[in-house]
Design a protein around this motif. Structure first.
Motif, PDB file in Angstrom:
ATOM      1  N   PHE A 171     -31.501  -8.764  82.013  1.00  0.00           N
ATOM      2  CA  PHE A 171     -32.668  -9.039  81.178  1.00  0.00           C
ATOM      3  C   PHE A 171     -32.417  -8.635  79.730  1.00  0.00           C
ATOM      4  O   PHE A 171     -32.669  -9.413  78.805  1.00  0.00           O
ATOM      5  CB  PHE A 171     -33.886  -8.300  81.735  1.00  0.00           C
ATOM      6  N   THR A 172     -31.900  -7.430  79.508  1.00  0.00           N
ATOM      7  CA  THR A 172     -31.694  -6.973  78.129  1.00  0.00           C
ATOM      8  C   THR A 172     -30.588  -7.762  77.429  1.00  0.00           C
ATOM      9  O   THR A 172     -30.719  -8.098  76.245  1.00  0.00           O
ATOM     10  CB  THR A 172     -31.356  -5.474  78.089  1.00  0.00           C
ATOM     11  N   ARG A 173     -29.528  -8.086  78.146  1.00  0.00           N
ATOM     12  CA  ARG A 173     -28.445  -8.836  77.511  1.00  0.00           C
ATOM     13  C   ARG A 173     -28.847 -10.279  77.221  1.00  0.00           C
ATOM     14  O   ARG A 173     -28.441 -10.850  76.209  1.00  0.00           O
ATOM     15  CB  ARG A 173     -27.192  -8.788  78.374  1.00  0.00           C
ATOM     16  N   SER A 174     -29.633 -10.871  78.105  1.00  0.00           N
ATOM     17  CA  SER A 174     -30.111 -12.232  77.848  1.00  0.00           C
ATOM     18  C   SER A 174     -31.030 -12.259  76.640  1.00  0.00           C
ATOM     19  O   SER A 174     -30.974 -13.180  75.814  1.00  0.00           O
ATOM     20  CB  SER A 174     -30.853 -12.771  79.071  1.00  0.00           C
ATOM     21  N   LYS A 175     -31.886 -11.267  76.529  1.00  0.00           N
ATOM     22  CA  LYS A 175     -32.802 -11.182  75.390  1.00  0.00           C
ATOM     23  C   LYS A 175     -32.018 -11.019  74.084  1.00  0.00           C
ATOM     24  O   LYS A 175     -32.310 -11.678  73.078  1.00  0.00           O
ATOM     25  CB  LYS A 175     -33.739 -10.005  75.610  1.00  0.00           C
ATOM     26  N   GLN A 176     -31.009 -10.165  74.089  1.00  0.00           N
ATOM     27  CA  GLN A 176     -30.190  -9.945  72.896  1.00  0.00           C
ATOM     28  C   GLN A 176     -29.389 -11.196  72.546  1.00  0.00           C
ATOM     29  O   GLN A 176     -29.275 -11.557  71.376  1.00  0.00           O
ATOM     30  CB  GLN A 176     -29.252  -8.751  73.119  1.00  0.00           C
ATOM     31  N   GLU A 177     -28.853 -11.872  73.560  1.00  0.00           N
ATOM     32  CA  GLU A 177     -28.087 -13.094  73.321  1.00  0.00           C
ATOM     33  C   GLU A 177     -28.984 -14.176  72.721  1.00  0.00           C
ATOM     34  O   GLU A 177     -28.555 -14.931  71.832  1.00  0.00           O
ATOM     35  CB  GLU A 177     -27.471 -13.588  74.626  1.00  0.00           C
ATOM     36  N   GLN A 178     -30.220 -14.269  73.173  1.00  0.00           N
ATOM     37  CA  GLN A 178     -31.153 -15.249  72.616  1.00  0.00           C
ATOM     38  C   GLN A 178     -31.430 -14.957  71.140  1.00  0.00           C
ATOM     39  O   GLN A 178     -31.508 -15.876  70.325  1.00  0.00           O
ATOM     40  CB  GLN A 178     -32.457 -15.240  73.420  1.00  0.00           C
ATOM     41  N   LYS A 179     -31.537 -13.683  70.792  1.00  0.00           N
ATOM     42  CA  LYS A 179     -31.725 -13.319  69.380  1.00  0.00           C
ATOM     43  C   LYS A 179     -30.510 -13.725  68.555  1.00  0.00           C
ATOM     44  O   LYS A 179     -30.641 -14.208  67.421  1.00  0.00           O
ATOM     45  CB  LYS A 179     -31.965 -11.825  69.233  1.00  0.00           C
ATOM     46  N   TYR A 180     -29.304 -13.527  69.102  1.00  0.00           N
ATOM     47  CA  TYR A 180     -28.092 -13.927  68.392  1.00  0.00           C
ATOM     48  C   TYR A 180     -28.067 -15.437  68.174  1.00  0.00           C
ATOM     49  O   TYR A 180     -27.758 -15.927  67.097  1.00  0.00           O
ATOM     50  CB  TYR A 180     -26.844 -13.517  69.162  1.00  0.00           C
ATOM     51  N   ARG A 181     -28.394 -16.198  69.211  1.00  0.00           N
ATOM     52  CA  ARG A 181     -28.328 -17.668  69.128  1.00  0.00           C
ATOM     53  C   ARG A 181     -29.393 -18.245  68.210  1.00  0.00           C
ATOM     54  O   ARG A 181     -29.184 -19.302  67.611  1.00  0.00           O
ATOM     55  CB  ARG A 181     -28.432 -18.274  70.516  1.00  0.00           C
ATOM     56  N   ASN A 182     -30.535 -17.589  68.099  1.00  0.00           N
ATOM     57  CA  ASN A 182     -31.594 -18.068  67.212  1.00  0.00           C
ATOM     58  C   ASN A 182     -31.382 -17.638  65.770  1.00  0.00           C
ATOM     59  O   ASN A 182     -32.150 -18.037  64.896  1.00  0.00           O
ATOM     60  CB  ASN A 182     -32.965 -17.569  67.688  1.00  0.00           C
ATOM     61  N   GLY A 183     -30.396 -16.803  65.517  1.00  0.00           N
ATOM     62  CA  GLY A 183     -30.106 -16.367  64.158  1.00  0.00           C
ATOM     63  C   GLY A 183     -31.013 -15.254  63.675  1.00  0.00           C
ATOM     64  O   GLY A 183     -31.145 -15.048  62.470  1.00  0.00           O
ATOM     65  N   GLU A 184     -31.637 -14.535  64.592  1.00  0.00           N
ATOM     66  CA  GLU A 184     -32.533 -13.447  64.209  1.00  0.00           C
ATOM     67  C   GLU A 184     -31.774 -12.176  63.832  1.00  0.00           C
ATOM     68  O   GLU A 184     -32.334 -11.293  63.190  1.00  0.00           O
ATOM     69  CB  GLU A 184     -33.503 -13.148  65.354  1.00  0.00           C
ATOM     70  N   VAL A 185     -30.511 -12.085  64.238  1.00  0.00           N
ATOM     71  CA  VAL A 185     -29.694 -10.908  63.947  1.00  0.00           C
ATOM     72  C   VAL A 185     -28.522 -11.355  63.086  1.00  0.00           C
ATOM     73  O   VAL A 185     -27.787 -12.271  63.457  1.00  0.00           O
ATOM     74  CB  VAL A 185     -29.178 -10.254  65.260  1.00  0.00           C
ATOM     75  N   ALA A 186     -28.353 -10.720  61.943  1.00  0.00           N
ATOM     76  CA  ALA A 186     -27.231 -11.058  61.065  1.00  0.00           C
ATOM     77  C   ALA A 186     -25.915 -10.665  61.727  1.00  0.00           C
ATOM     78  O   ALA A 186     -25.851  -9.729  62.527  1.00  0.00           O
ATOM     79  CB  ALA A 186     -27.386 -10.345  59.724  1.00  0.00           C
ATOM     80  N   TYR A 187     -24.874 -11.383  61.385  1.00  0.00           N
ATOM     81  CA  TYR A 187     -23.581 -11.126  62.008  1.00  0.00           C
ATOM     82  C   TYR A 187     -23.109  -9.701  61.733  1.00  0.00           C
ATOM     83  O   TYR A 187     -22.539  -9.052  62.599  1.00  0.00           O
ATOM     84  CB  TYR A 187     -22.542 -12.132  61.500  1.00  0.00           C
ATOM     85  N   LYS A 188     -23.352  -9.191  60.549  1.00  0.00           N
ATOM     86  CA  LYS A 188     -22.908  -7.836  60.209  1.00  0.00           C
ATOM     87  C   LYS A 188     -23.654  -6.765  61.000  1.00  0.00           C
ATOM     88  O   LYS A 188     -23.174  -5.649  61.140  1.00  0.00           O
ATOM     89  CB  LYS A 188     -23.063  -7.570  58.717  1.00  0.00           C
ATOM     90  N   ASP A 189     -24.846  -7.092  61.519  1.00  0.00           N
ATOM     91  CA  ASP A 189     -25.631  -6.121  62.279  1.00  0.00           C
ATOM     92  C   ASP A 189     -25.392  -6.185  63.797  1.00  0.00           C
ATOM     93  O   ASP A 189     -25.956  -5.380  64.543  1.00  0.00           O
ATOM     94  CB  ASP A 189     -27.127  -6.350  62.017  1.00  0.00           C
ATOM     95  N   ARG A 190     -24.574  -7.121  64.242  1.00  0.00           N
ATOM     96  CA  ARG A 190     -24.337  -7.269  65.671  1.00  0.00           C
ATOM     97  C   ARG A 190     -23.448  -6.152  66.224  1.00  0.00           C
ATOM     98  O   ARG A 190     -22.541  -5.673  65.537  1.00  0.00           O
ATOM     99  CB  ARG A 190     -23.663  -8.606  65.979  1.00  0.00           C
ATOM    100  N   ASP A 191     -23.712  -5.795  67.458  1.00  0.00           N
ATOM    101  CA  ASP A 191     -22.837  -4.853  68.150  1.00  0.00           C
ATOM    102  C   ASP A 191     -21.616  -5.623  68.649  1.00  0.00           C
ATOM    103  O   ASP A 191     -21.694  -6.792  68.998  1.00  0.00           O
ATOM    104  CB  ASP A 191     -23.567  -4.223  69.344  1.00  0.00           C
TER     105      ASP A 191
END
Length: 73
Positions: free
Chosen positions: A49-69
């Motif tokens: 659940f948590t990884r899917s939610k985080q992946e969806q944020k990455y794919r929608n562009g809500e998290v900048a590349y520099k801020d990604r883990d």
């Protein structure tokens, strides 16, 4: 010289013969499910659940590349 201790002898005999006297029943199976299977499945669901939610944020562009883990992997 070692002395014979009957309490230790009984304890060791009990430990050796535990599985000879074990009888599976619904209560034992319930404990097995409660303390092993359910926590493992719950943790797997939580991770999914948590990884899917985080992946969806990455794919929608809500998290900048520099801020990604783990951006270097």
């Amino acid at each position: 010289m070692k002395s014979f201790d009957p309490a230790i002898q009984r304890y060791q005999a009990m430990r050796v013969s535990t599985f000879e006297h074990f009888k599976p029943n619904p209560k034992n199976a319930g404990y097995g499910l409660l303390f092993t299977v359910i926590p493992i499945l719950g943790y797997a669901y939580l991770l999914h659940f948590t990884r899917s939610k985080q992946e969806q944020k990455y794919r929608n562009g809500e998290v900048a590349y520099k801020d990604r883990d783990f951006k270097l992997i």
